[in-house]
Design a protein around this motif. Structure first.
Motif, PDB file in Angstrom:
ATOM      1  N   TYR A  49      10.788  43.542  32.651  1.00  0.00           N
ATOM      2  CA  TYR A  49      12.170  43.537  33.127  1.00  0.00           C
ATOM      3  C   TYR A  49      13.100  44.277  32.175  1.00  0.00           C
ATOM      4  CZ  TYR A  49      11.292  40.403  37.025  1.00  0.00           C
ATOM      5  OH  TYR A  49      10.860  39.875  38.218  1.00  0.00           O
ATOM      6  N   ASP A  53      15.761  46.952  33.377  1.00  0.00           N
ATOM      7  CA  ASP A  53      17.173  46.794  33.030  1.00  0.00           C
ATOM      8  C   ASP A  53      17.721  48.029  32.330  1.00  0.00           C
ATOM      9  OD1 ASP A  53      17.015  44.303  34.137  1.00  0.00           O
ATOM     10  OD2 ASP A  53      16.855  43.233  32.222  1.00  0.00           O
ATOM     11  N   TYR A 123      22.823  40.711  34.819  1.00  0.00           N
ATOM     12  CA  TYR A 123      21.733  41.126  35.706  1.00  0.00           C
ATOM     13  C   TYR A 123      21.403  39.959  36.632  1.00  0.00           C
ATOM     14  CZ  TYR A 123      20.926  44.925  32.342  1.00  0.00           C
ATOM     15  OH  TYR A 123      21.070  46.023  31.529  1.00  0.00           O
ATOM     16  N   THR A 124      20.925  40.319  37.793  1.00  0.00           N
ATOM     17  CA  THR A 124      20.542  39.292  38.758  1.00  0.00           C
ATOM     18  C   THR A 124      19.420  39.802  39.641  1.00  0.00           C
ATOM     19  OG1 THR A 124      21.341  37.823  40.492  1.00  0.00           O
ATOM     20  CG2 THR A 124      22.231  40.049  40.481  1.00  0.00           C
ATOM     21  N   ASN A 125      18.576  38.891  40.127  1.00  0.00           N
ATOM     22  CA  ASN A 125      17.494  39.207  41.061  1.00  0.00           C
ATOM     23  C   ASN A 125      17.904  38.779  42.468  1.00  0.00           C
ATOM     24  OD1 ASN A 125      15.744  40.136  38.992  1.00  0.00           O
ATOM     25  ND2 ASN A 125      15.077  38.038  38.553  1.00  0.00           N
ATOM     26  N   PRO A 132      11.834  42.525  46.855  1.00  0.00           N
ATOM     27  CA  PRO A 132      12.505  42.086  45.630  1.00  0.00           C
ATOM     28  C   PRO A 132      13.271  43.242  44.983  1.00  0.00           C
ATOM     29  CG  PRO A 132      10.165  42.341  45.239  1.00  0.00           C
ATOM     30  CD  PRO A 132      10.365  42.517  46.713  1.00  0.00           C
ATOM     31  N   ARG A 134      16.462  44.163  41.736  1.00  0.00           N
ATOM     32  CA  ARG A 134      17.210  43.692  40.568  1.00  0.00           C
ATOM     33  C   ARG A 134      18.493  44.504  40.467  1.00  0.00           C
ATOM     34  NH1 ARG A 134      16.391  40.331  36.380  1.00  0.00           N
ATOM     35  NH2 ARG A 134      17.210  40.818  34.302  1.00  0.00           N
ATOM     36  N   ALA A 149      21.427  48.826  41.792  1.00  0.00           N
ATOM     37  CA  ALA A 149      20.227  48.042  42.114  1.00  0.00           C
ATOM     38  C   ALA A 149      19.025  48.957  42.262  1.00  0.00           C
ATOM     39  CB  ALA A 149      20.450  47.243  43.382  1.00  0.00           C
ATOM     40  N   ALA A 152      12.328  46.072  42.624  1.00  0.00           N
ATOM     41  CA  ALA A 152      11.623  45.432  41.490  1.00  0.00           C
ATOM     42  C   ALA A 152      10.203  45.050  41.860  1.00  0.00           C
ATOM     43  CB  ALA A 152      12.408  44.213  41.009  1.00  0.00           C
ATOM     44  N   ASP A 156       7.864  42.797  39.561  1.00  0.00           N
ATOM     45  CA  ASP A 156       7.535  41.492  40.126  1.00  0.00           C
ATOM     46  C   ASP A 156       6.030  41.337  40.291  1.00  0.00           C
ATOM     47  OD1 ASP A 156       8.656  39.019  41.364  1.00  0.00           O
ATOM     48  OD2 ASP A 156       7.505  39.754  43.078  1.00  0.00           O
TER      49      ASP A 156
END
Length: 460
Positions: A49, A53, A123-125, A132, A134, A149, A152, A156
């Motif tokens: 991740y 990011d 950050y958020t999923n 999926p 992020r 975005a 992911a 994942d």
């Protein structure tokens, strides 16, 4: 104590040591294996991740630099396909300034707070088009926020595969830890199991001749269990020797007591028919009975004394040997008036003190003096010499035959020349036992010029 603690304590008491050790070893190894797997999962997940990011942060920076005057709304992309460019949008802090077209990415109150500068970027999923994704939300200009975005799926999937793989590794580690714990408990406790089996066999058979087999190895490098087994073997040897000595004492005592007890019964039966005896016969039988009772009483007392392995510690005191020897010689002169006794005390031994029990030391000296007087012809002296290191009692009798010398201190042993003399054969055995109990050594040897000499080497 809680119910859980009581249950755990009851389980530990009811389970054998091997099971508890195996469970403890397996639990320790399993805990380490699970900890390593969890730590590896967290590190791999963080790295996957982290790379995603960084891509999102770089995309947000490019949008801020290239589209500084862009209006609120969707800027680029839809993120429908894996590997497609990042989708982005600009969101104002005031909802009234939103564009008429709907946003592609989810907008929440946190997004508005980032736009107004009240909340730090985050950050958020989330799920986008059933896949999926992020998203990175950061401030953009005054009163606006930019959201970027990316799909992911790879991260994942990598996290999921890592979880499956590490779970399998952890399961195998737990299984191996259980096998290793069993092996450790079986190998490490094998000497203890042999020790336990030997102790149980001795308890069942009452035979102290069994020994524990010790593993081969260089001396001085034994482990704790081997040293325990060695000490246990030593204890078994001492026990066997003690049991053998007790059995020999009982056998010898029963043999020696049989004759005087038979004589006692005969004289008692004879006195029961005293009306058929003359006065002389009755007096002779009564005298024999009294003498035999005295002999049996003395033998029983000697056996009781021999049954004591050591002197009682509370009775120890500092004993001056010179007065004790003088008193013993004076008493012997009264018991043996036909035998002259001489005593010689070295100047440096007049104040000699040793720790001991006075009554027991007097008994030792009395036994030596009685033995010397018994074998001394009338008129020949018994010489007693006390020095700083030894007490010597010498007679001028027939001496000790070389074949009898190794056995003079054995219980009930009587040389062929002494079998016609009074005594039970316990005096010298008792004297040596008293000597050993006081840390001294009693030896016998042929005296120069004839006779026997008993030497008591005093403790330093």
């Amino acid at each position: 104590m809680s119910a859980r603690r009581r249950l755990g304590a009851r389980w530990r008491r009811r389970r054998p040591l091997r099971t508890r050790l195996a469970v403890a070893a397996a639990a320790a190894v399993a805990l380490v294996a699970v900890g390593v797997c969890v730590a590896a999962f967290l590190v791999i997940r963080f790295k996957l991740y982290q790379q995603l990011d960084q891509n999102l942060a770089q995309s947000a920076t490019l949008i801020a630099q290239q589209r500084h005057d862009s209006e609120p709304g969707v800027v680029t992309g839809e993120c429908r396909f894996l590997g497609a460019p990042a989708c982005s949008q600009i969101v104002p802090a005031d909802a009234d300034a939103d564009p008429s077209e709907p946003y592609l990415l989810p907008v929440s109150s946190a997004t508005r707070r980032v736009a107004s500068g009240q909340l730090a970027p985050y950050y958020t999923n989330f799920t986008l088009h059933g896949k999926p994704a992020r998203m990175f939300t950061t401030s953009y200009g005054k009163g606006e926020a930019v959201q970027v975005a990316l799909r992911a799926d790879i991260a994942d999937r990598g996290v999921r595969q890592t979880a499956y793989l590490l779970s399998a590794v952890g399961g195998v580690g737990i299984l191996l830890s259980a096998l290793g714990g069993y092996w450790v408990s079986r190998t490490g406790l094998a000497p203890v199991a042999r020790l336990t089996a030997t102790a149980e066999r001795i308890a069942a058979t009452r035979d102290a001749r069994h020994r524990i087999e010790l593993p081969p190895g260089p001396p001085g490098r034994e482990d704790e269990v081997t040293r325990l087994a060695t000490s246990f073997n030593t204890m078994l040897a001492e026990l066997e020797e003690s049991v053998t000595a007790r059995r020999r004492l009982v056998a010898d005592a029963s043999h020696e007591l049989r004759t005087p007890l038979t004589a006692l019964r005969t004289n008692a039966e004879l006195l029961a028919r005293a009306d058929r005896l003359t006065d002389a016969q009755r007096d002779r039988a009564s005298g024999a009975l009294t003498r035999q009772l005295r002999e049996v009483t003395g033998m029983v007392n000697d056996l009781i004394e021999l049954a004591r392995d050591e002197e009682p510690q509370p009775l120890l005191e500092e004993v001056r040997l010179a007065p004790l020897v003088a008193h013993g010689v004076d008493a012997a002169r009264g018991h043996w008036p036909q035998v002259p006794f001489t005593i010689q005390v070295a100047p440096d031994a007049s104040e000699l003190n040793i720790p001991g029990v006075p009554a027991r030391l007097s008994r030792l000296l009395t036994n030596l003096l009685d033995n010397a007087a018994k074998f001394s012809p009338p008129g020949t002296p018994v010489e007693v010499t006390l020095t700083r290191t030894a007490l010597t009692v010498r007679d001028h009798g027939p001496g000790i035959a070389p074949e009898d010398l190794p056995y003079v201190f054995d219980r009930f042993y009587r040389a062929e020349k002494a079998r016609a003399l009074p005594g039970s054969g316990l005096g010298l055995a008792m004297a040596r036992q008293i000597a050993h109990a006081h840390g001294a050594e009693l030896t016998a040897e042929a005296a120069p010029g004839g006779g026997a000499q008993f030497k008591l080497t005093l403790p330093t």
